[in-house]
Design a protein around this motif. Structure first.
Motif, PDB file in Angstrom:
ATOM      1  N   GLY A  17       0.874  -1.189  -0.192  1.00 39.09           N
ATOM      2  CA  GLY A  17      -0.035   0.166  -0.039  1.00 39.09           C
ATOM      3  C   GLY A  17       0.931   1.192  -0.038  1.00 39.09           C
ATOM      4  O   GLY A  17       0.297   2.315  -0.153  1.00 39.09           O
ATOM      5  N   ARG A  18       2.150   1.146   0.210  1.00 41.55           N
ATOM      6  CA  ARG A  18       3.190   2.421   0.309  1.00 41.55           C
ATOM      7  C   ARG A  18       3.361   2.567  -1.386  1.00 41.55           C
ATOM      8  O   ARG A  18       3.321   1.765  -2.109  1.00 41.55           O
ATOM      9  CB  ARG A  18       4.267   1.978   1.020  1.00 41.55           C
ATOM     10  CG  ARG A  18       4.185   1.575   2.359  1.00 41.55           C
ATOM     11  CD  ARG A  18       3.653   2.732   3.255  1.00 41.55           C
ATOM     12  NE  ARG A  18       3.366   2.037   4.636  1.00 41.55           N
ATOM     13  CZ  ARG A  18       3.351   2.667   5.596  1.00 41.55           C
ATOM     14  NH1 ARG A  18       3.678   4.027   5.791  1.00 41.55           N
ATOM     15  NH2 ARG A  18       2.949   2.316   6.812  1.00 41.55           N
ATOM     16  N   PRO A  19       3.413   3.713  -1.752  1.00 39.10           N
ATOM     17  CA  PRO A  19       3.541   4.014  -3.195  1.00 39.10           C
ATOM     18  C   PRO A  19       4.894   3.718  -3.622  1.00 39.10           C
ATOM     19  O   PRO A  19       4.881   3.581  -4.830  1.00 39.10           O
ATOM     20  CB  PRO A  19       3.459   5.618  -3.139  1.00 39.10           C
ATOM     21  CG  PRO A  19       3.721   6.145  -1.571  1.00 39.10           C
ATOM     22  CD  PRO A  19       3.178   4.968  -0.781  1.00 39.10           C
ATOM     23  N   TYR A  20       5.912   3.451  -2.641  1.00 42.64           N
ATOM     24  CA  TYR A  20       7.256   3.289  -3.094  1.00 42.64           C
ATOM     25  C   TYR A  20       7.441   1.561  -3.488  1.00 42.64           C
ATOM     26  O   TYR A  20       8.298   1.055  -3.882  1.00 42.64           O
ATOM     27  CB  TYR A  20       8.318   3.631  -2.382  1.00 42.64           C
ATOM     28  CG  TYR A  20       8.066   3.683  -1.004  1.00 42.64           C
ATOM     29  CD1 TYR A  20       8.215   2.410  -0.227  1.00 42.64           C
ATOM     30  CD2 TYR A  20       7.630   4.676  -0.282  1.00 42.64           C
ATOM     31  CE1 TYR A  20       7.821   2.483   1.029  1.00 42.64           C
ATOM     32  CE2 TYR A  20       7.338   4.746   1.078  1.00 42.64           C
ATOM     33  CZ  TYR A  20       7.491   3.608   1.861  1.00 42.64           C
ATOM     34  OH  TYR A  20       7.123   3.805   3.102  1.00 42.64           O
ATOM     35  N   GLY A  21       6.279   0.929  -2.946  1.00 45.43           N
ATOM     36  CA  GLY A  21       6.202  -0.674  -2.916  1.00 45.43           C
ATOM     37  C   GLY A  21       7.576  -1.130  -2.397  1.00 45.43           C
ATOM     38  O   GLY A  21       7.943  -0.541  -1.173  1.00 45.43           O
ATOM     39  N   CYS A  22       7.834  -2.328  -2.786  1.00 44.70           N
ATOM     40  CA  CYS A  22       9.003  -3.279  -2.266  1.00 44.70           C
ATOM     41  C   CYS A  22       9.914  -3.487  -3.392  1.00 44.70           C
ATOM     42  O   CYS A  22       9.863  -4.712  -3.997  1.00 44.70           O
ATOM     43  CB  CYS A  22       8.280  -4.517  -1.741  1.00 44.70           C
ATOM     44  SG  CYS A  22       7.064  -4.175  -0.302  1.00 44.70           S
ATOM     45  N   PRO A  23      10.866  -2.636  -4.067  1.00 45.90           N
ATOM     46  CA  PRO A  23      11.685  -2.701  -4.904  1.00 45.90           C
ATOM     47  C   PRO A  23      12.553  -3.871  -4.938  1.00 45.90           C
ATOM     48  O   PRO A  23      13.136  -4.320  -5.806  1.00 45.90           O
ATOM     49  CB  PRO A  23      12.224  -1.491  -5.138  1.00 45.90           C
ATOM     50  CG  PRO A  23      12.068  -0.715  -3.938  1.00 45.90           C
ATOM     51  CD  PRO A  23      10.849  -1.250  -3.432  1.00 45.90           C
ATOM     52  N   ALA A  24      12.909  -3.941  -3.749  1.00 42.73           N
ATOM     53  CA  ALA A  24      13.934  -5.133  -3.606  1.00 42.73           C
ATOM     54  C   ALA A  24      13.408  -6.608  -3.479  1.00 42.73           C
ATOM     55  O   ALA A  24      14.139  -7.615  -3.281  1.00 42.73           O
ATOM     56  CB  ALA A  24      14.856  -5.075  -2.128  1.00 42.73           C
TER      57      ALA A  24
END
Length: 382
Positions: free
Chosen positions: A257-264
């Motif tokens: 739900g965070r706009p930056y997501g989970c890029p890792a």
């Protein structure tokens, strides 16, 4: 974080009779000549009950020789050194708890120095000599001042049979790091720590939060350092675990739900480091505060000791978690150690939810304040 969110004198001049004057003089002389641990030690002696010395039986340097209480005689059997590595040494060997015992009544002896936890001792400002591994005090068996009474470890009671005068821990001198915890004290706190958690890494991280353990009186500074390290010890099993051990939890720490997501990656934000930082939003916030891309590269927390320590200090100094204040403010403003627990894991431990875990943290804090020679203060529980 894993398993946690994240008198004025009278003015009269009445004349004193001869008997009163004599009594006053006698009392004054008594105060000058009563033997106390703080007044008697000399030439490496460790003095205690009845002004007697810690003594190696028959001056025998063989492994297993009993360490006892005996009249002070100035021999090498009573000359102890505190070289700064946490040991107390005589006749070239170390004061050692028999069979690595931690129970009340475990005897002490002389043994080859091995760097083990049962040979680590802390001389506190309160004149206790504490073995941190057992969290117990050097004690004269049965409170007896008879010559050849065996010494042992026992739960610290503050009794006269546990009070000693000895060289201060750390070998004297100042701590070149400027941190209120010396490297020797750090090693005493964490005798079985993982090599990843270096003292140098911790010292390097201090520059990120210069107010940490550097605000208020010397007592408050030491209490804050002890509080931080006690919580860290609890979170990591004594600075043993670098990463969260339950791998099944790893995919749970991504909040999409965070706009930056989970890029890792979905499973990349598991608990790491001294405070076991977890969740993508905590990695993002910590990284932003520290100027490090931890959202994109959370593995840095398990690869770089200074980065790991910085994440712990970030949480301690800036985050309230489920509490109402940061742990740093709790200690500096003397709200008490219990408020640090609430800020770190209060929703799972405080208000009777898990008293055993709270007690574990409190006991470690009391142990560490003893190592640093300060009282624990009030409001220890949450």
């Amino acid at each position: 974080m894993s398993t946690s969110l994240a008198g004025r004198p009278p003015t009269g001049r009445a004349a004193l009779g001869p008997s009163v004057v004599f009594a006053v003089l006698a009392a004054l002389l008594a105060t000058l000549f009563v033997a106390t641990p703080a007044a008697r030690a000399a030439d490496g002696q460790i003095t205690g009950l009845a002004g007697k010395c810690v003594d190696v039986a028959a001056a025998n340097s063989a492994n297993g020789t009993a360490v006892q209480l005996y009249d002070c005689n100035g021999t090498n059997a009573q000359r102890w050194s505190n070289p700064g590595d946490g040991t107390l040494r005589a006749l070239g060997k170390c004061l050692d708890v028999v069979d690595r015992g931690t129970a009340d009544g475990a005897a002490v002896q002389l043994w080859d120095c091995a760097g083990s936890a049962n040979q680590q001792w802390v001389v506190t400002a309160a004149h206790d000599i504490v073995n941190p591994a057992a969290n117990k005090c050097l004690d004269v068996r049965d409170n007896s001042s008879a010559n050849a009474t065996r010494l042992q470890i026992w739960s610290c009671t503050g009794g006269a049979n546990q009070k000693w005068n000895a060289p201060a821990s750390g070998g004297g001198g100042t701590n070149p790091s400027g941190f209120v915890v010396s490297e020797a004290q750090f090693n005493q706190m964490f005798p079985g720590r993982n090599g990843f958690y270096t003292y140098s890494g911790l010292v390097a991280a201090l520059s990120s939060y210069p107010g940490f353990a550097n605000s208020g009186s010397d007592t408050v500074k030491r209490q804050e350092a002890a509080a931080f390290l006690a919580n860290v010890s609890h979170e990591t099993g004594g600075l043993v675990y670098v990463v969260e051990q339950n791998t099944a939890n790893y995919p749970h720490y991504c909040d999409w739900g965070r706009p930056y997501g989970c890029p890792a990656g979905q499973a990349a934000y598991y608990g790491r480091g001294p405070i076991q930082l977890s969740w993508n939003f905590n990695y993002k916030a910590a990284g932003d505060a520290l100027g490090i891309d931890l959202l994109g590269n959370p593995w840095r927390v398990e690869q770089d000791a200074a980065v790991a320590w910085r994440t712990g200090l970030w949480y301690w100094n800036t985050q309230s978690g489920p509490g109402t204040m940061t742990p740093h403010n709790a200690m500096v403003n003397q709200a008490g150690f219990g408020q640090t627990i609430r800020s770190i894991n209060g929703s799972l431990e405080c208000d009777g939810r898990n008293p055993a875990q709270v007690q574990s943290r409190v006991s470690k804090y009391q142990q560490f304040t003893a190592i640093l020679g300060v009282g624990a203060g009030g409001n220890l529980y949450c």
